[in-house]
Design a protein around this motif. Sequence first.
Motif, PDB file in Angstrom:
ATOM      1  N   UNK A   1       0.860  -1.180   0.000  1.00 40.92           N
ATOM      2  CA  UNK A   1       0.000   0.000   0.000  1.00 40.92           C
ATOM      3  C   UNK A   1       0.902   1.238   0.000  1.00 40.92           C
ATOM      4  N   UNK A   2       1.213   1.738  -1.188  1.00 40.67           N
ATOM      5  CA  UNK A   2       2.125   2.872  -1.288  1.00 40.67           C
ATOM      6  C   UNK A   2       1.507   4.160  -0.751  1.00 40.67           C
ATOM      7  N   UNK A   3       0.191   4.268  -0.736  1.00 44.71           N
ATOM      8  CA  UNK A   3      -0.454   5.442  -0.138  1.00 44.71           C
ATOM      9  C   UNK A   3      -0.200   5.457   1.363  1.00 44.71           C
ATOM     10  N   UNK A   4      -0.337   4.296   2.024  1.00 44.60           N
ATOM     11  CA  UNK A   4      -0.071   4.220   3.467  1.00 44.60           C
ATOM     12  C   UNK A   4       1.403   4.483   3.752  1.00 44.60           C
ATOM     13  N   UNK A   5       2.290   3.968   2.911  1.00 42.99           N
ATOM     14  CA  UNK A   5       3.724   4.207   3.071  1.00 42.99           C
ATOM     15  C   UNK A   5       4.028   5.699   2.948  1.00 42.99           C
ATOM     16  N   UNK A   6       3.375   6.370   2.002  1.00 34.55           N
ATOM     17  CA  UNK A   6       3.550   7.806   1.800  1.00 34.55           C
ATOM     18  C   UNK A   6       3.064   8.585   3.024  1.00 34.55           C
TER      19      UNK A   6
ATOM     20  N   UNK B   1       4.175  11.688   7.986  1.00 30.96           N
ATOM     21  CA  UNK B   1       4.017  11.812   9.446  1.00 30.96           C
ATOM     22  C   UNK B   1       5.375  11.826  10.129  1.00 30.96           C
ATOM     23  N   UNK B   2       6.295  10.989   9.677  1.00 32.61           N
ATOM     24  CA  UNK B   2       7.638  10.960  10.265  1.00 32.61           C
ATOM     25  C   UNK B   2       8.359  12.278  10.057  1.00 32.61           C
ATOM     26  N   UNK B   3       8.240  12.837   8.857  1.00 31.98           N
ATOM     27  CA  UNK B   3       8.894  14.117   8.559  1.00 31.98           C
ATOM     28  C   UNK B   3       8.297  15.229   9.416  1.00 31.98           C
TER      29      UNK B   3
END
Length: 160
Positions: free
Chosen positions: A141-146, A151-153
Amino acid sequence: MANGNGAAGAPEQDISPSLNALAQYIKDFSFENPNAPRSLTPQANPPQISISVNVNAKQIADADYEVELTLEGKAGEAPNLLFSFELIYSGIFRVQNIPQENVHPVVMIECPRLLFPFARQIVADAVRNGGFPPLFIDPIDFAALFRQRIAEVQQQPANA
């Protein structure tokens, strides 16, 4: 299309959004089978398989982006490592007529989504060619990864 005096008018410009893959290629690839032929014998327990995924992109022209999909994985742990791999599979994509605020999500979600099936097949073939059953990586799920990366940034301190 003719204008009022019978002369042809300017052709209509296509302003529909588009995402085109211009090229796809293996940028870096490594497969290791460090304990062969011992690792090829039947195992008492299935190995623990770990896989990590990363996506990076850089703009290389006004509308062109190089997107790198990195897949790293291993089966087992040292000293009984069965195999490990690292693949950087890249593509050049042209993004046109997409609102500027949507370009980053398109590049970081849609482009790796288009690259993934090819990278997955390269890994499956390499693992099979290494003497093991093919490793078919589950869909990502690249949307969730994005969203996770954003969020991390946002959680990093401003001075970092």
